[in-house]
Design a protein around this motif. Sequence first.
Motif, mmCIF file in Angstrom:
data_model
loop_
_atom_site.group_PDB
_atom_site.id
_atom_site.type_symbol
_atom_site.label_atom_id
_atom_site.label_comp_id
_atom_site.label_asym_id
_atom_site.label_seq_id
_atom_site.Cartn_x
_atom_site.Cartn_y
_atom_site.Cartn_z
ATOM 1 N N TYR A 334 0.693 -1.205 -0.064
ATOM 2 C CA TYR A 334 0.106 0.044 -0.180
ATOM 3 C C TYR A 334 0.569 1.449 0.043
ATOM 4 N N GLY A 335 2.166 0.963 -0.101
ATOM 5 C CA GLY A 335 3.075 2.316 -0.210
ATOM 6 C C GLY A 335 2.727 3.144 1.196
ATOM 7 N N GLN A 336 2.488 4.412 1.200
ATOM 8 C CA GLN A 336 2.258 5.213 2.128
ATOM 9 C C GLN A 336 1.005 5.163 3.118
ATOM 10 N N GLY A 337 0.021 4.185 2.497
ATOM 11 C CA GLY A 337 -1.189 4.048 3.088
ATOM 12 C C GLY A 337 -2.484 4.316 2.333
ATOM 13 N N LEU A 338 -3.494 4.168 2.786
ATOM 14 C CA LEU A 338 -4.906 4.686 2.336
ATOM 15 C C LEU A 338 -5.218 6.205 2.245
ATOM 16 N N LEU A 339 -5.516 6.693 1.308
ATOM 17 C CA LEU A 339 -5.870 8.150 1.241
ATOM 18 C C LEU A 339 -6.825 8.454 2.118
ATOM 19 N N ASP A 340 -6.611 9.622 2.842
ATOM 20 C CA ASP A 340 -7.439 10.007 4.091
ATOM 21 C C ASP A 340 -7.641 11.341 3.888
ATOM 22 N N LEU A 341 -8.624 11.758 3.349
ATOM 23 C CA LEU A 341 -9.010 13.453 3.104
ATOM 24 C C LEU A 341 -9.460 14.152 4.329
ATOM 25 N N ASP A 342 -9.871 13.434 5.297
ATOM 26 C CA ASP A 342 -10.108 14.129 6.821
ATOM 27 C C ASP A 342 -8.755 14.450 7.252
#
Length: 346
Positions: A334-342
């Motif tokens: 997942y690389g740096q992780g899951l996109l989190d726009l919060d």
Amino acid sequence: MKSVIVFTCIFGVLSCSTAREPADRSFATPEYLAQPGLAVVKAAALYERGGTGAGVTVAVIDSGLMPSHQEFANRLAGPGYNYIEDVARVVDDPLNHGTKMAGLIAANRDYRGMHGVAYDAKILPMQFGASCKDRCDRRTEPFESDDQIARAWTDSYAQGVRILSNSWSNALDAHLLSESHYRQLMPDSLAVAKDLTGKDVVFVFPTGNEIRREPLMEAGLPYLVEGIEKGWLAVTAVRNDGSKITDKANACGIARNWCIAAPGGDGGKGNGLLTTDRDGAYSEATATSAAVAMVAGALAALKSRFPEMTTQQLRDRLLQTANRTGVYANSDLYGQGLLDLDAASR
């Protein structure tokens, strides 16, 4: 909340003039929930803080666009360019791919169907590929369109665009190649990429859909080419519910430092992300192409939230604020992780 005419639009009925805005102004509308990836990346939190994409344009370098779709009303930054026929307008999408990607990025928030991540952003369609006079029924190999792609990137930058969404890739493993190999295949594009990453442009690419441990060529290019990582995002895809990487998506692998995960959906009806269709209705998009569009739209929405930041600073912010908990701690996948726009919009 007042009733909203949504589901008839989803199934292709376009006479939705009776659709009306909900009374409570909540961002978690049926339209928002119809595109399941938005909730997974917590897009509503970004909207509440003013990040809707207003004033930002994303170039969609793809198979074209059906500009007549209702979801693109007032969403186009201009007519775009068709590099196949060398004309200054994009009026069709023979592969129905660019239309789907553009919808995920910036389809209107109009209380019908679905809306894009950056529903107030603009789209600049840039069409490349093979001529429809002979083989428009399939996507041309990107290396065959090197000159078209390089021109699309250059022209996008000249029109003020700094976010370049590229839901395509050459089907070669990046970790097995070198810069000289890439220069042989894509000499024009490589020169432009080197130039524009020094000018605050961010390129967004998919890791690919071959169930491999390593990404395809474009996603892994900073591994081969020095100095371009600051303007690069590789994207792998997770399921609609965000639970894990999709069945087909390539892992981040060597691109882990500039890679992020985003919803892309799995194959099979009902498992993709609802988006715009060239026939004027809606259909699903899946895999890492769709995840790229989600990230490109997220970058545009975040830019409107933090207009004082450069595009590349916002690229860093998306990576730094990604969710690294649970399964997403595995950077090889997942690389740096899951996109989190919060988190990114705080």
